[in-house]
Design a protein around this motif. Structure first.
Motif, PDB file in Angstrom:
ATOM      1  N   UNK A 186       0.851  -1.190   0.000  1.00 47.99           N
ATOM      2  CA  UNK A 186       0.000   0.000   0.000  1.00 47.99           C
ATOM      3  C   UNK A 186       0.884   1.237   0.000  1.00 47.99           C
ATOM      4  N   UNK A 187       0.590   2.152  -0.914  1.00 50.57           N
ATOM      5  CA  UNK A 187       1.415   3.346  -1.037  1.00 50.57           C
ATOM      6  C   UNK A 187       2.400   3.259  -2.178  1.00 50.57           C
ATOM      7  N   UNK A 188       2.501   2.064  -2.809  1.00 48.56           N
ATOM      8  CA  UNK A 188       3.447   1.905  -3.914  1.00 48.56           C
ATOM      9  C   UNK A 188       2.793   2.189  -5.259  1.00 48.56           C
ATOM     10  N   UNK A 189       1.467   2.161  -5.315  1.00 49.19           N
ATOM     11  CA  UNK A 189       0.755   2.382  -6.570  1.00 49.19           C
ATOM     12  C   UNK A 189      -0.324   3.427  -6.402  1.00 49.19           C
ATOM     13  N   UNK A 190      -1.263   3.443  -7.330  1.00 50.12           N
ATOM     14  CA  UNK A 190      -2.277   4.485  -7.324  1.00 50.12           C
ATOM     15  C   UNK A 190      -3.694   3.945  -7.167  1.00 50.12           C
ATOM     16  N   UNK A 191      -3.815   2.637  -7.104  1.00 51.85           N
ATOM     17  CA  UNK A 191      -5.159   2.052  -7.019  1.00 51.85           C
ATOM     18  C   UNK A 191      -5.453   1.513  -5.639  1.00 51.85           C
TER      19      UNK A 191
ATOM     20  N   UNK B 225       2.016  -1.396   4.613  1.00 52.93           N
ATOM     21  CA  UNK B 225       2.534  -0.143   4.075  1.00 52.93           C
ATOM     22  C   UNK B 225       3.858  -0.399   3.363  1.00 52.93           C
ATOM     23  N   UNK B 226       3.965   0.053   2.132  1.00 51.80           N
ATOM     24  CA  UNK B 226       5.144  -0.212   1.313  1.00 51.80           C
ATOM     25  C   UNK B 226       6.405   0.353   1.946  1.00 51.80           C
ATOM     26  N   UNK B 227       7.512  -0.351   1.761  1.00 51.12           N
ATOM     27  CA  UNK B 227       8.768   0.047   2.398  1.00 51.12           C
ATOM     28  C   UNK B 227       9.241   1.436   1.950  1.00 51.12           C
ATOM     29  N   UNK B 228       8.897   1.855   0.735  1.00 49.67           N
ATOM     30  CA  UNK B 228       9.297   3.193   0.284  1.00 49.67           C
ATOM     31  C   UNK B 228       8.574   4.292   1.062  1.00 49.67           C
ATOM     32  N   UNK B 229       7.417   3.960   1.600  1.00 48.24           N
ATOM     33  CA  UNK B 229       6.685   4.901   2.437  1.00 48.24           C
ATOM     34  C   UNK B 229       7.278   4.958   3.851  1.00 48.24           C
ATOM     35  N   UNK B 230       7.918   3.877   4.249  1.00 52.36           N
ATOM     36  CA  UNK B 230       8.498   3.775   5.595  1.00 52.36           C
ATOM     37  C   UNK B 230       9.923   4.325   5.640  1.00 52.36           C
TER      38      UNK B 230
ATOM     39  N   UNK C 227       0.458  -2.913   8.921  1.00 52.03           N
ATOM     40  CA  UNK C 227       1.778  -3.544   9.040  1.00 52.03           C
ATOM     41  C   UNK C 227       2.769  -2.702   8.242  1.00 52.03           C
ATOM     42  N   UNK C 228       3.784  -2.189   8.904  1.00 57.70           N
ATOM     43  CA  UNK C 228       4.813  -1.397   8.227  1.00 57.70           C
ATOM     44  C   UNK C 228       5.906  -2.328   7.721  1.00 57.70           C
ATOM     45  N   UNK C 229       6.167  -2.301   6.426  1.00 59.93           N
ATOM     46  CA  UNK C 229       7.210  -3.134   5.823  1.00 59.93           C
ATOM     47  C   UNK C 229       8.524  -2.358   5.725  1.00 59.93           C
ATOM     48  N   UNK C 230       9.625  -3.092   5.695  1.00 59.20           N
ATOM     49  CA  UNK C 230      10.913  -2.487   5.386  1.00 59.20           C
ATOM     50  C   UNK C 230      11.480  -1.582   6.454  1.00 59.20           C
ATOM     51  N   UNK C 231      11.221  -1.886   7.731  1.00 64.53           N
ATOM     52  CA  UNK C 231      11.812  -1.092   8.816  1.00 64.53           C
ATOM     53  C   UNK C 231      13.296  -1.418   8.907  1.00 64.53           C
ATOM     54  N   UNK C 232      14.142  -0.427   8.711  1.00 62.08           N
ATOM     55  CA  UNK C 232      15.585  -0.689   8.656  1.00 62.08           C
ATOM     56  C   UNK C 232      16.384   0.013   9.744  1.00 62.08           C
ATOM     57  N   UNK C 233      15.769   0.964  10.454  1.00 60.41           N
ATOM     58  CA  UNK C 233      16.510   1.678  11.493  1.00 60.41           C
ATOM     59  C   UNK C 233      15.680   1.798  12.762  1.00 60.41           C
ATOM     60  N   UNK C 234      16.385   2.017  13.858  1.00 58.47           N
ATOM     61  CA  UNK C 234      15.716   2.240  15.139  1.00 58.47           C
ATOM     62  C   UNK C 234      14.816   3.468  15.067  1.00 58.47           C
ATOM     63  N   UNK C 235      15.284   4.507  14.375  1.00 54.46           N
ATOM     64  CA  UNK C 235      14.516   5.754  14.298  1.00 54.46           C
ATOM     65  C   UNK C 235      13.208   5.553  13.536  1.00 54.46           C
TER      66      UNK C 235
END
Length: 584
Positions: free
Chosen positions: A160-165, A180-185, A213-221
């Motif tokens: 979610x958040x990676x496309x427009x539909x 939620x798409x990792x690019x949004x996170x 569900x947040x995908x692609x969490x890569x940092x503590x912040x």
């Protein structure tokens, strides 16, 4: 044979079953508990097709998408439920192309009988439908989704958040989860637009009863920002990288997660003067006294977000260096060449502001803003037992102070100034979803209507304010007190020791409330007014009813259970004239 190398490679992968499954955990961002694992397919062995996206793209071009999906699903189930030691209630998130999902062969595959060979039930299968794949026949697709929902399968919208539909897809199929798409996170802690978008998704999820569900969490912040926003679940490399086994989450990650939640829970719904500065502290970059000026210059150059550094030796702060003044000292024709080889101790400041971790943020704010103009926006050093704990920026301090005041002002009872129903409900829900000890006390004034009828509403308001101040006097700042409305209050304790609080509040209130009666009424021990039926009746003087429950002997699953239990206990107490305590 075909001369198309891509077709040959896809056929080789499928015929040789060159697919392996790796698992990435999805955990609660509230307490670190495991929700389930996402099954991710990877190409194994030698192949020029490396990424999963390429694999599925080429399979679609070669009309082999169904074969690939079937192989990936089979490998996922085998790896998860036949070859892995796991709890029987492990939830498995399986990626599904929406245009394959309503294929007759897919329906025949995902039956309860098919799943039974793996020892799994439909409740533990979540179909992840990516919004990147356009749905060709929405009516058929919606029918298919409803078919699986009726069989207790769960549905998740992926990316979610990676496309427009995505919004249309969410509206049409009403999923149980949104991922939620990792690019949004990515870098959400620094990007105000991403922050606002996720915040709006949280509001949507609350209204629609959908879990995020947040995908692609890569940092503590990133994780801390998502926790503070209120995102339910998360996955990503910071939590754990995908692995061929279902590995438990490291204790270090769980402790970080719980620490962020402790700080969040402590600040929300409390007053600024009862929140300690340690709840805003971050573990900032530190350097040793031997660090050269040239090295510090490089640190600032490579890390633009760092506004200052602490010079620490044996866990004691010797001094600080602020980026702005450091840059100013090195400016000029000979500034850098003069200092570059010298130790940073030659330029560090020793008259920095340091506060103990248990100092209320209201006091820190007052001290910080009383500094000279040239030091007004310097960061604050936080210590515990004189040892370095971290730093707090003026921005974070003012932002959090304002945030708390605004939230409290918005949701507090105007008469008592205590948190109102929304915050009370959130506090109770946090108790329910935690394994920590808690007790909930419900307080109600007896014979309050009769008092209002005789002495008027202005005096009635004074009695309510008296109860509010009595509770606050006898309940420590680390506990929670809320005002439901009228003469009804709530106290939430982080222990089972209810009786001392009940005794102290009752004794003080029933003693002090007498000053709001005439001497004659006190002497009589009652007041005379009409009852609800219009008949004249004697009413006892005001007393206090307190009922309480805890999770010591019973685990409550929702706030309605708690409300019903407290209402029942209150009814039992009201049958005893002259106040009552009923604690479970």
């Amino acid at each position: 044979m075909t001369n198309n190398p891509i077709e040959e490679e896809i056929s080789k992968i499928l015929d040789n079953k060159q697919i392996k499954t790796v698992f990435q955990p999805i955990i609660s961002l509230r307490d670190g508990s495991l929700l389930g694992y996402e099954a991710l397919s990877r190409v194994k062995g030698d192949s020029f097709i490396k990424s999963p996206d390429e694999l599925f793209f080429y399979a679609g071009q070669c009309n082999r998408l169904w074969d690939l999906e079937l192989l990936c699903r089979t490998k996922s189930l085998e790896s998860a439920f036949l070859n892995n030691e796991h709890p029987m209630n492990t939830k498995l998130f399986v990626n599904v192309n929406p245009n394959i999902m309503h294929d007759v062969k897919f329906r025949q595959g995902f039956t309860k009988e098919y799943l039974s060979q793996y020892g799994i039930t439909p409740e533990n299968i979540i179909f992840e439908i990516t919004e990147r794949n356009a749905v060709n026949d929405m009516n058929s697709f919606k029918s298919t989704v409803n078919h699986y929902k009726e069989q207790t399968y769960k549905i998740a919208i992926d990316d979610a958040g990676a496309g427009y539909s995505g919004l249309n897809l969410i509206s049409d199929i009403k999923p149980h989860y949104i991922k939620l798409d990792m690019n949004l996170i990515r870098n959400i802690n620094e990007d105000s637009i991403k922050f606002a978008l996720v915040k709006s998704m949280i509001e949507l999820s609350h209204m629609a009863n959908i879990h995020l569900i947040a995908e692609g969490i890569e940092t503590r912040e990133e994780m801390a920002t998502l926790i503070n926003l209120g995102v339910h679940y998360g996955q990503g490399y910071f939590i754990q990288k995908p692995a061929e086994e279902m590995i438990s989450i490291s204790s270090e990650v769980i402790e970080i997660l719980k620490d962020v939640n402790r700080k969040k829970n402590h600040t929300f719904g409390n007053q600024v003067n009862s929140i300690y500065i340690e709840n805003l502290t971050t573990d900032a970059y530190t350097i040793s006294p031997s660090t050269s000026v040239e090295q510090v210059f490089e640190i600032f150059k490579k890390n633009p977000s760092i506004l200052g550094l602490c010079i620490v030796k044996n866990n004691t702060v010797m001094g600080t260096i602020c980026k702005a003044r450091f840059t100013l000292m090195l400016s000029g024709q000979y500034g850098f060449s003069l200092y570059q080889k010298k130790p940073i101790t030659d330029l560090m400041e020793t008259d920095f502001l340091a506060v103990d971790s248990q100092t209320p943020i209201s006091a820190v704010s007052h001290i910080a803003m009383s500094r000279p103009a040239d030091k007004l926006y310097d960061f604050i050093v936080v210590t515990k037992n004189s040892e370095y704990r971290g730093t707090v920026t003026i921005k974070d301090l003012l932002q959090k102070t304002t945030e708390i005041e605004v939230v409290n002002a918005k949701h507090q009872n105007p008469l008592s100034g205590l948190p109102g129903n929304l915050i009370i409900e959130q506090k109770i829900n946090k108790c329910i979803h935690s394994d920590d000890k808690y007790s909930i006390l419900y307080l109600d004034i007896d014979n309050f209507k009769a008092y209002n009828d005789v002495y008027g509403f202005e005096n009635g308001d004074l009695v309510i304010k008296l109860l509010s101040s009595t509770i606050m006097k006898n309940v420590s700042g680390s506990q929670f007190t809320g005002h439901i409305g009228g003469d009804d209050f709530v106290i939430i304790l982080d222990n089972y020791d209810m009786e001392p609080v009940c005794k102290a509040v009752t004794e003080d209130f029933e003693r002090d409330v007498l000053k709001y009666y005439t001497e004659n009424d006190i002497k009589n021990g009652f007041i005379i007014t009409q009852n609800r039926h219009g008949q004249t009746e004697k009413f006892p003087l005001i007393s206090l009813t307190i009922v309480g429950i805890s999770n010591k002997n019973k685990k409550y699953t929702d706030q309605y259970q708690i409300s019903e239990q407290l209402a029942y206990l209150k009814k039992q107490c009201k049958q005893h004239k002259g106040g009552c305590q009923y604690l479970l």
